[in-house]
Design an enzyme around this catalytic site. Sequence first.
Site, mmCIF file in Angstrom:
data_model
loop_
_atom_site.group_PDB
_atom_site.id
_atom_site.type_symbol
_atom_site.label_atom_id
_atom_site.label_comp_id
_atom_site.label_asym_id
_atom_site.label_seq_id
_atom_site.Cartn_x
_atom_site.Cartn_y
_atom_site.Cartn_z
ATOM 1 N N GLN A 115 38.607 25.401 43.427
ATOM 2 C CA GLN A 115 39.508 26.539 43.257
ATOM 3 C C GLN A 115 39.009 27.520 42.196
ATOM 4 O O GLN A 115 39.799 28.140 41.494
ATOM 5 C CB GLN A 115 40.945 26.080 42.973
ATOM 6 C CG GLN A 115 41.555 25.389 44.191
ATOM 7 C CD GLN A 115 43.070 25.284 44.135
ATOM 8 O OE1 GLN A 115 43.649 25.152 43.062
ATOM 9 N NE2 GLN A 115 43.713 25.344 45.285
ATOM 10 N N LYS A 164 42.070 26.998 32.012
ATOM 11 C CA LYS A 164 43.039 25.940 31.744
ATOM 12 C C LYS A 164 42.893 25.368 30.331
ATOM 13 O O LYS A 164 43.887 25.038 29.683
ATOM 14 C CB LYS A 164 42.863 24.829 32.789
ATOM 15 C CG LYS A 164 44.069 23.904 32.871
ATOM 16 C CD LYS A 164 43.955 22.953 34.044
ATOM 17 C CE LYS A 164 45.136 21.991 34.064
ATOM 18 N NZ LYS A 164 45.038 21.043 35.186
ATOM 19 N N MET A 483 52.786 53.107 64.891
ATOM 20 C CA MET A 483 51.944 54.202 64.405
ATOM 21 C C MET A 483 50.541 54.092 64.999
ATOM 22 O O MET A 483 49.915 55.105 65.316
ATOM 23 C CB MET A 483 51.898 54.195 62.870
ATOM 24 C CG MET A 483 51.358 55.474 62.282
ATOM 25 S SD MET A 483 52.349 56.930 62.734
ATOM 26 C CE MET A 483 53.451 57.070 61.332
#
Lengths: 586, 184
Positions: A115, A164, A483
């Site tokens: 991560q 962290k 659109m």
Amino acid sequence: MAEQMTGAEMVVQALIDQGVEHIFGYPGGAVLPIYDAIFQQDKLEHILVRHEQGATHMAEGYARSTGKCGVVLVTSGPGATNAVTGLTDALLDSIPLVCITGQVPTPLIGSDAFQECDTVGITRNCTKHNYLVKSIEDLPRILHEAFHIATSGRPGPVVIDIPKDVQFAMGRYFKPQAQMSHPTYKPQREGDIEAIRLAVELMLKAERPVFYTGGGIVNSGPEASRNLRELAELTGFPVTSTLMGLGAYPASGNQWLGMLGMHGTYEANMAMHDCDLMICLGARFDDRITGRIDAFSPGSRKIHVDIDPSSINKNILVDVPIVGDVNLVMEEMIRIWRAKTNQPRIEAIAPWWKQIEKWRSVNSLGFTNSDTIIKPQHAIQRLYEATRGRDVYITTEVGQHQMWAAQHFHFDQPNRWMTSGGLGTMGYGLPAAIGVQVAHRDALVIDIAGEASVQMTMQEMSTALQYNLPIKVFILNNEYMGMVRQWQELLHGGRYSHSYSDALPDFVKLAEAYGGHGIRCSDPSELDNAIDEMINVNKPVIFDCLVSKEENCLPMIPSGKPHNEMILPDTADIGSIIDEKGKVLV
Amino acid sequence: MNANLLPTGSAYFLTQQTQTPERHTLTVLVDNEPGVLARVVGLFSARGFNIDSLTVSETEHDKHRSRITVVTVATPKILEQIKLQLERLVPVHKVHDLTAEGNAIERELALVKVAGVGENRVEALRLADAFRAQVIDASTESFVFEVTGKSSKVEQFIALMAPIGLVEVVRTGLAAITRGAEGM
């Protein structure tokens, strides 16, 4: 007063000291210490989202409707990358956000850890500023500085990436200073007085003036809207606004021309084209506003007030640039005008108003209503009538429904209209509505949606249910990305390549599956009752409003055309209007 | 203030007269913090501005400040945008357009490796002397010259070395400073 605490505790304490009451976030490995600190206090309310993009749009809706800074908390890696769309959206629409992202511990940075992503690298170009906090000593300063940068000058998103190990580290915390100052970041708030004086002189001589106002007035605070109203009354000049500025000047005001730009009113765009003095207040000459720039308002002198110096002369060269906070500049304009005269220029600009009345009589927002099928414009008009006098906030997704909402829903107050203007982010409206409802628990918050956009962030219905936020999702369902379909009709011979909504969910059952309330309506005669039902149900509602499928959003300035070549409502063959040069534009 | 007050008509058409690209040297004073160079360079690439030369180094160690010298080619309108966009970056202290302000000194350093034997070696040394280039490394079949000066001088020296036996060149990019007593 310095206090010892962990980095995670500092984050929570700094948010509290900055006056933050609500944050929007999603936990993960790299932010666990901060989530633990949140668990152990009760001053900050955390709203758990279902996707980090939702958190950013909620924070945007929260910020836009309160004038405060929106705060987002997400984890490293996918948490941060999912937030990128909302950060970019906030950058383009100048919305103050502070987004705290977790990061892998400093010794692991650069090792392709689990991560891990280069959050500051990825967000460098989609934030006003960003930080990677490498040492606990820097954390309190960066936290306070981030709020200062996000909320002052031209507001925008700021990312703080906190590894962290820094969240676990102990350090000395200090409270924010009353007056933040920064060695290099010093936005200019006061406008140059000589330039303002020159601007007022031009205004006192103008015969065909127009105020072109934008989101900067909303960002500048409620006082700026009051000063705009006073300035308009004092001068007697007509007022138009960009999509982002709606509500700053009341739509019920006599001098209101309606919105300008690609889907603006005929009178607003013609006034922009034919004016002799354009007074741009807190807007940035975006391409949706200017149309073809070498034919943009050819006969006018232009005054441009903007807090961001780089907005000036970027797209359109102006005669009188004024860098400063639009509220302070308008205050000076009022003071100088008053010193010269107390009279609006009623007689001098009477022929101009007469001309504007002629344009108004074209009724460019007109449409052919039906008693067998609900017209989308009609649905919004009925929604507006049903909610008049209530404490109502509107958000939108992006597309035809957004433009119809801007045209047919009318705002008399600022901060009531939340929409993704610059980036045009489909999926903005539903989470933004949740953010608005968090800030205004008793208000009526409606997301005017399209069935395609709303599916991009539909999962946030679950968030609405969890926190008892009774948002109303009013879907104009035409089973097209309307659109896109309209542009394919305009530019590509009506070949509707992948612009239809197939395999749609049953929105009523979907609402019920989430624990909300579902309503479907396809009969114009039942519309009012259905809308009343939606308003009166005290839980999240998905309203599936089945509307006519191939309605075009008009009027429209086609790409490559100037303001005075609009497509008006009763145009038959819109497919032959745009030339080859226009087709390559967006 | 730069009001372009015209007797009639729009300011827009002013742009027609001023759309020739010009080469300008900008000097940018920044806080030397991580990522500051990426911010500056990222701004140029994101907005489609051009970088001809880029020189960056810390110049005030105790204040953690660096100077970035950028050479860019752009129209006056874009040059103004480049300057304003750079000033918008939080760690940027000041931006000066040295070309617009005039009278700046510009220097560049190049290390030039030349290989050859016999008459070519003599000729290389003769030319190096004319250009006041220093020999900073020598072997029986090569030299490395250090040449300093305006970019045009450096380029001329390199061009003359090419037929003699040019192997490779490394250049620092441009460093520039204003003349006189005033600092930035």
